[in-house]
Design a protein around this motif. Structure first.
Motif, PDB file in Angstrom:
ATOM      1  N   ARG A  80       0.832  -1.218   0.000  1.00  0.00           N
ATOM      2  CA  ARG A  80       0.000   0.000   0.000  1.00  0.00           C
ATOM      3  C   ARG A  80       0.863   1.264   0.000  1.00  0.00           C
ATOM      4  NH1 ARG A  80      -1.750   3.383   3.842  1.00  0.00           N
ATOM      5  NH2 ARG A  80      -0.889   2.112   5.511  1.00  0.00           N
ATOM      6  N   THR A  81       1.923   1.282   0.816  1.00  0.00           N
ATOM      7  CA  THR A  81       2.739   2.503   0.910  1.00  0.00           C
ATOM      8  C   THR A  81       3.806   2.574  -0.183  1.00  0.00           C
ATOM      9  OG1 THR A  81       4.290   1.419   2.431  1.00  0.00           O
ATOM     10  CG2 THR A  81       2.476   2.649   3.423  1.00  0.00           C
ATOM     11  N   GLY A  82       4.033   1.471  -0.882  1.00  0.00           N
ATOM     12  CA  GLY A  82       5.053   1.468  -1.936  1.00  0.00           C
ATOM     13  C   GLY A  82       6.428   1.071  -1.440  1.00  0.00           C
ATOM     14  N   THR A  83       6.592   0.842  -0.124  1.00  0.00           N
ATOM     15  CA  THR A  83       7.920   0.471   0.381  1.00  0.00           C
ATOM     16  C   THR A  83       8.350  -0.912  -0.105  1.00  0.00           C
ATOM     17  OG1 THR A  83       6.953  -0.378   2.424  1.00  0.00           O
ATOM     18  CG2 THR A  83       7.752   1.889   2.468  1.00  0.00           C
ATOM     19  N   ILE A  84       7.420  -1.652  -0.711  1.00  0.00           N
ATOM     20  CA  ILE A  84       7.784  -2.959  -1.260  1.00  0.00           C
ATOM     21  C   ILE A  84       8.823  -2.786  -2.387  1.00  0.00           C
ATOM     22  CG2 ILE A  84       5.988  -3.115  -3.063  1.00  0.00           C
ATOM     23  CD1 ILE A  84       6.955  -5.966  -0.669  1.00  0.00           C
ATOM     24  N   ARG A  85       8.776  -1.640  -3.090  1.00  0.00           N
ATOM     25  CA  ARG A  85       9.747  -1.417  -4.172  1.00  0.00           C
ATOM     26  C   ARG A  85      11.174  -1.308  -3.626  1.00  0.00           C
ATOM     27  NH1 ARG A  85       5.144   0.996  -6.924  1.00  0.00           N
ATOM     28  NH2 ARG A  85       5.240   2.718  -5.461  1.00  0.00           N
ATOM     29  N   PRO A  86      11.457  -0.363  -2.701  1.00  0.00           N
ATOM     30  CA  PRO A  86      12.821  -0.358  -2.131  1.00  0.00           C
ATOM     31  C   PRO A  86      13.185  -1.663  -1.428  1.00  0.00           C
ATOM     32  CG  PRO A  86      11.449   1.349  -1.105  1.00  0.00           C
ATOM     33  CD  PRO A  86      10.680   0.808  -2.263  1.00  0.00           C
ATOM     34  N   THR A  87      12.188  -2.341  -0.847  1.00  0.00           N
ATOM     35  CA  THR A  87      12.479  -3.631  -0.200  1.00  0.00           C
ATOM     36  C   THR A  87      13.001  -4.627  -1.238  1.00  0.00           C
ATOM     37  OG1 THR A  87      10.877  -3.355   1.576  1.00  0.00           O
ATOM     38  CG2 THR A  87      11.410  -5.609   0.980  1.00  0.00           C
ATOM     39  N   PHE A  88      12.338  -4.724  -2.381  1.00  0.00           N
ATOM     40  CA  PHE A  88      12.771  -5.670  -3.416  1.00  0.00           C
ATOM     41  C   PHE A  88      14.033  -5.191  -4.139  1.00  0.00           C
ATOM     42  CE2 PHE A  88       8.258  -7.581  -3.995  1.00  0.00           C
ATOM     43  CZ  PHE A  88       8.493  -8.448  -2.938  1.00  0.00           C
ATOM     44  N   LEU A  89      14.278  -3.881  -4.132  1.00  0.00           N
ATOM     45  CA  LEU A  89      15.531  -3.399  -4.734  1.00  0.00           C
ATOM     46  C   LEU A  89      16.713  -3.753  -3.825  1.00  0.00           C
ATOM     47  CD1 LEU A  89      14.483   0.082  -6.186  1.00  0.00           C
ATOM     48  CD2 LEU A  89      14.824  -2.065  -7.396  1.00  0.00           C
ATOM     49  N   ALA A  90      16.491  -3.686  -2.518  1.00  0.00           N
ATOM     50  CA  ALA A  90      17.567  -4.053  -1.587  1.00  0.00           C
ATOM     51  C   ALA A  90      17.764  -5.572  -1.551  1.00  0.00           C
ATOM     52  CB  ALA A  90      17.249  -3.527  -0.186  1.00  0.00           C
ATOM     53  N   THR A  91      16.673  -6.319  -1.753  1.00  0.00           N
ATOM     54  CA  THR A  91      16.734  -7.792  -1.735  1.00  0.00           C
ATOM     55  C   THR A  91      15.976  -8.331  -2.953  1.00  0.00           C
ATOM     56  OG1 THR A  91      16.645  -7.665   0.687  1.00  0.00           O
ATOM     57  CG2 THR A  91      16.340  -9.840  -0.296  1.00  0.00           C
ATOM     58  N   PRO A  92      16.645  -8.422  -4.093  1.00  0.00           N
ATOM     59  CA  PRO A  92      15.924  -8.844  -5.313  1.00  0.00           C
ATOM     60  C   PRO A  92      15.385 -10.262  -5.240  1.00  0.00           C
ATOM     61  CG  PRO A  92      18.078  -7.929  -5.848  1.00  0.00           C
ATOM     62  CD  PRO A  92      18.041  -8.091  -4.367  1.00  0.00           C
ATOM     63  N   ARG A  93      15.987 -11.108  -4.391  1.00  0.00           N
ATOM     64  CA  ARG A  93      15.465 -12.474  -4.267  1.00  0.00           C
ATOM     65  C   ARG A  93      14.249 -12.414  -3.341  1.00  0.00           C
ATOM     66  NH1 ARG A  93      20.758 -12.194  -4.602  1.00  0.00           N
ATOM     67  NH2 ARG A  93      21.824 -13.474  -6.169  1.00  0.00           N
ATOM     68  N   ARG A  94      13.095 -12.358  -3.969  1.00  0.00           N
ATOM     69  CA  ARG A  94      11.876 -12.058  -3.217  1.00  0.00           C
ATOM     70  C   ARG A  94      11.515 -13.169  -2.232  1.00  0.00           C
ATOM     71  NH1 ARG A  94       7.985  -9.782  -8.045  1.00  0.00           N
ATOM     72  NH2 ARG A  94       9.548  -8.465  -9.065  1.00  0.00           N
ATOM     73  N   LYS A  95      11.893 -14.401  -2.550  1.00  0.00           N
ATOM     74  CA  LYS A  95      11.594 -15.492  -1.617  1.00  0.00           C
ATOM     75  C   LYS A  95      12.276 -15.246  -0.276  1.00  0.00           C
ATOM     76  CE  LYS A  95      10.635 -19.209  -4.836  1.00  0.00           C
ATOM     77  NZ  LYS A  95      11.092 -20.439  -5.473  1.00  0.00           N
ATOM     78  N   THR A  96      13.467 -14.669  -0.328  1.00  0.00           N
ATOM     79  CA  THR A  96      14.183 -14.367   0.919  1.00  0.00           C
ATOM     80  C   THR A  96      13.401 -13.353   1.747  1.00  0.00           C
ATOM     81  OG1 THR A  96      16.226 -14.724  -0.299  1.00  0.00           O
ATOM     82  CG2 THR A  96      16.432 -13.677   1.845  1.00  0.00           C
ATOM     83  N   VAL A  97      12.806 -12.375   1.068  1.00  0.00           N
ATOM     84  CA  VAL A  97      11.995 -11.376   1.777  1.00  0.00           C
ATOM     85  C   VAL A  97      10.810 -12.064   2.452  1.00  0.00           C
ATOM     86  CG1 VAL A  97      10.524  -9.336   1.496  1.00  0.00           C
ATOM     87  CG2 VAL A  97      12.672  -9.499   0.224  1.00  0.00           C
ATOM     88  N   VAL A  98      10.133 -12.948   1.704  1.00  0.00           N
ATOM     89  CA  VAL A  98       8.960 -13.642   2.269  1.00  0.00           C
ATOM     90  C   VAL A  98       9.380 -14.519   3.450  1.00  0.00           C
ATOM     91  CG1 VAL A  98       7.130 -15.321   1.789  1.00  0.00           C
ATOM     92  CG2 VAL A  98       7.683 -13.580   0.092  1.00  0.00           C
ATOM     93  N   GLN A  99      10.511 -15.202   3.317  1.00  0.00           N
ATOM     94  CA  GLN A  99      10.980 -16.070   4.414  1.00  0.00           C
ATOM     95  C   GLN A  99      11.306 -15.248   5.661  1.00  0.00           C
ATOM     96  OE1 GLN A  99      14.199 -18.002   2.404  1.00  0.00           O
ATOM     97  NE2 GLN A  99      12.860 -19.447   1.328  1.00  0.00           N
ATOM     98  N   ALA A 100      11.989 -14.121   5.459  1.00  0.00           N
ATOM     99  CA  ALA A 100      12.334 -13.266   6.612  1.00  0.00           C
ATOM    100  C   ALA A 100      11.063 -12.723   7.259  1.00  0.00           C
ATOM    101  CB  ALA A 100      13.241 -12.123   6.166  1.00  0.00           C
ATOM    102  N   LYS A 101      10.115 -12.332   6.426  1.00  0.00           N
ATOM    103  CA  LYS A 101       8.846 -11.836   6.977  1.00  0.00           C
ATOM    104  C   LYS A 101       8.154 -12.944   7.768  1.00  0.00           C
ATOM    105  CE  LYS A 101       7.577  -8.054   3.876  1.00  0.00           C
ATOM    106  NZ  LYS A 101       7.664  -7.032   4.922  1.00  0.00           N
ATOM    107  N   ALA A 102       8.197 -14.172   7.238  1.00  0.00           N
ATOM    108  CA  ALA A 102       7.519 -15.287   7.925  1.00  0.00           C
ATOM    109  C   ALA A 102       8.103 -15.501   9.321  1.00  0.00           C
ATOM    110  CB  ALA A 102       7.633 -16.555   7.083  1.00  0.00           C
ATOM    111  N   VAL A 103       9.419 -15.413   9.435  1.00  0.00           N
ATOM    112  CA  VAL A 103      10.053 -15.606  10.753  1.00  0.00           C
ATOM    113  C   VAL A 103       9.593 -14.510  11.728  1.00  0.00           C
ATOM    114  CG1 VAL A 103      12.251 -15.606  12.002  1.00  0.00           C
ATOM    115  CG2 VAL A 103      12.060 -16.797   9.806  1.00  0.00           C
TER     116      VAL A 103
END
Lengths: 246, 239
Positions: A80-103
């Motif tokens: 909603r806020t658009g911070t997902i873009r810088p998040t994916f730019l800092a970590t292009p491997r999106r599965k890693t982002v989802v895994q970290a969020k899950a923890v």
């Protein structure tokens, strides 16, 4: 992965969302259990099973709802806020982002479960005592309520994250979770054989629920709920990896 | 041939939504130290190209590489490329400093760098305030600070002058020139022809997803030359 975990932790602690949601949960849980303790007749609160049933219902229903809400918010607020873009730019491997969020979401759900069960255990016991009703619950009941609430909260929170990652829209994700947990699961309670396998009922089984429509074997309930969580997380990982980011 | 890959290499890049191509068979390369400007009317595909380059969208065909690899395969992406795509990519309740800290942690950048980039974009004093209190120009500068966290070799900026006052635009121009003079490469999209004229070394004009001109800015030295060329090329294709 360590970097992403630290980043996700910083996201969680640099806004007031978590504190606000937990404060609302504690207030609602205390109010709900007090209303039950004072509103029901003494005959409905006399036995150990009656008291345990009310404590489990109030704590797990509210805890699961708020845990799922926090799980969904952890990704939909980024979309909603658009911070997902810088998040994916800092970590292009999106599965890693989802895994970290899950923890982190699991840990948040554990905290949520603890807040809900702890508040209900404390406020409920106090309310029964103030009304002059003998508290029949054993130490084992309290331990089961807290430990089951904590595990259930963690797992349901990750399911909430997965729903948010698949649906992506914040309002539609929250409406889906609320509709399922508050409406569909209630309707299914008329079909106990089916109801015992829905996430909310599995979380109740973990916390010591022993009514019709709830599994009486917590280990089985934990395994089934964990299996739902793994499947939903895999779907979330797939959905997040494939979609274009607007 | 040195064998060193160009900073940006885009080859036959195409992106379709349903049957409509929003980026159509695009090919170009960018070398170190260049400032290249994408120009084009709204809907020409500028932002989509940047998103394809940064792995935020998947191409229908073709390839987009940074330093010889797709963005998603860069070992340290923040040290290779920094990007500003939208001026609103912030949580409104989070402070500017915390926004940078969150990204720095994910990128493996030390906390001292957060203060460094805040100083670079002149936001040190405002760093502790929630982003919702920032002006549009301050948000642009915060976005640039985030892009600079990893001290990257390439900057990708989508309409970076939006919301900046004249002093801010002047500062940005000087900053980008100094960055390129130190070997950095910049890919900037804009619809402000005058601004592009004063900032870039090379102009890429897009229309309906196709590259219709790729020329050094020196070719447009004559007054109004860039504007007349731009209008002729984009109007011809859209007519």
């Amino acid at each position: 992965m360590r970097r992403q975990l630290r980043s996700e932790f910083a996201k969680l602690t640099t806004t007031r969302t978590l504190a606000g949601v937990l404060a609302a949960l504690v207030g609602l849980a205390a109010l709900a259990v007090a209303l039950h303790a004072y509103g029901l007749s003494t005959s409905q609160l006399a036995t150990r099973s009656d008291q345990r049933g009310i404590f489990v219902d109030v704590a797990v229903n509210l805890g699961a709802l708020f845990a799922a809400l926090l799980g969904a918010l952890s990704i939909t607020s980024e979309i909603r806020t658009g911070t997902i873009r810088p998040t994916f730019l800092a970590t292009p491997r999106r599965k890693t982002v989802v895994q970290a969020k899950a923890v982190l979401v699991f840990a948040t759900g554990v905290l949520t479960g603890l807040a809900a069960t702890g508040t209900v255990a404390g406020a409920g016991t106090l309310a029964l005592d103030l009304r002059g009703i003998s508290v029949q619950l054993t130490v084992g009941d309290y331990v089961r309520l807290l430990s089951g609430g904590v595990l259930g909260g963690g797992l349901v929170a990750v399911i909430g994250l997965a729903v948010g990652a698949v649906i992506r829209g914040q309002i539609s994700s929250l409406v889906t979770l609320f509709t399922w947990l508050l409406f569909v699961e209630n309707l299914l309670s008329d079909l106990p054989k089916a109801h015992r396998f829905v996430p909310g009922a599995l979380a109740q089984a973990l916390a010591g629920g022993d009514r019709d429509g709830v599994l009486h074997t917590p280990a089985t309930a934990a395994l089934i709920l964990a299996a739902y969580t793994v499947v939903m997380l895999a779907a979330a990982s797939l959905a997040t990896s494939r979609g274009d980011v607007a | 041939m040195s064998g060193i890959p160009p900073v940006v290499a885009i080859e036959r890049l195409t992106k379709r939504y349903s049957s409509r191509a929003v980026v159509d068979d695009l090919t170009f390369t960018l070398d170190e130290g260049q400032i290249a400007g994408f120009l084009g009317p709204n809907g020409a595909g500028k932002s989509t190209i940047l998103r394809l380059l940064l792995g935020l969208a998947a191409p229908s065909s073709g390839m987009a590489h940074i330093l010889g690899r797709p963005f998603a395969e860069l070992p340290e992406p923040a040290r290779a490329v920094g990007a500003v795509l939208e001026s609103g990519d912030f949580h409104p309740a989070r402070s500017g400093r915390d926004h940078l800290r969150v990204l720095a942690l994910a990128a493996g950048v030390g906390p001292a760098r957060v203060d460094g980039v805040l100083e670079t974009v002149k936001l040190t004093e405002a760093g502790g305030r929630p982003v919702r209190t920032y002006s549009l120009g301050m948000r642009q500068r915060l976005g640039l600070a985030a892009a600079l966290l990893g001290d990257p070799r390439l900057l990708v900026l989508d309409e970076p002058a939006n919301g900046l006052d004249p002093a801010g635009v002047h500062w940005l121009r000087g900053f980008l020139r100094a960055y390129a003079d130190q070997g950095g490469t910049v890919l900037v999209s804009s619809h402000l022809l005058g601004e592009v004229t004063q900032t870039v070394d090379r102009v890429l004009i897009l229309s309906r997803g196709r590259l219709v001109a790729d020329r050094p800015i020196a070719d447009f030295a004559q007054d109004d030359s860039l504007e007349s060329t731009y209008l002729a090329l984009t109007t011809a294709v859209t007519a």
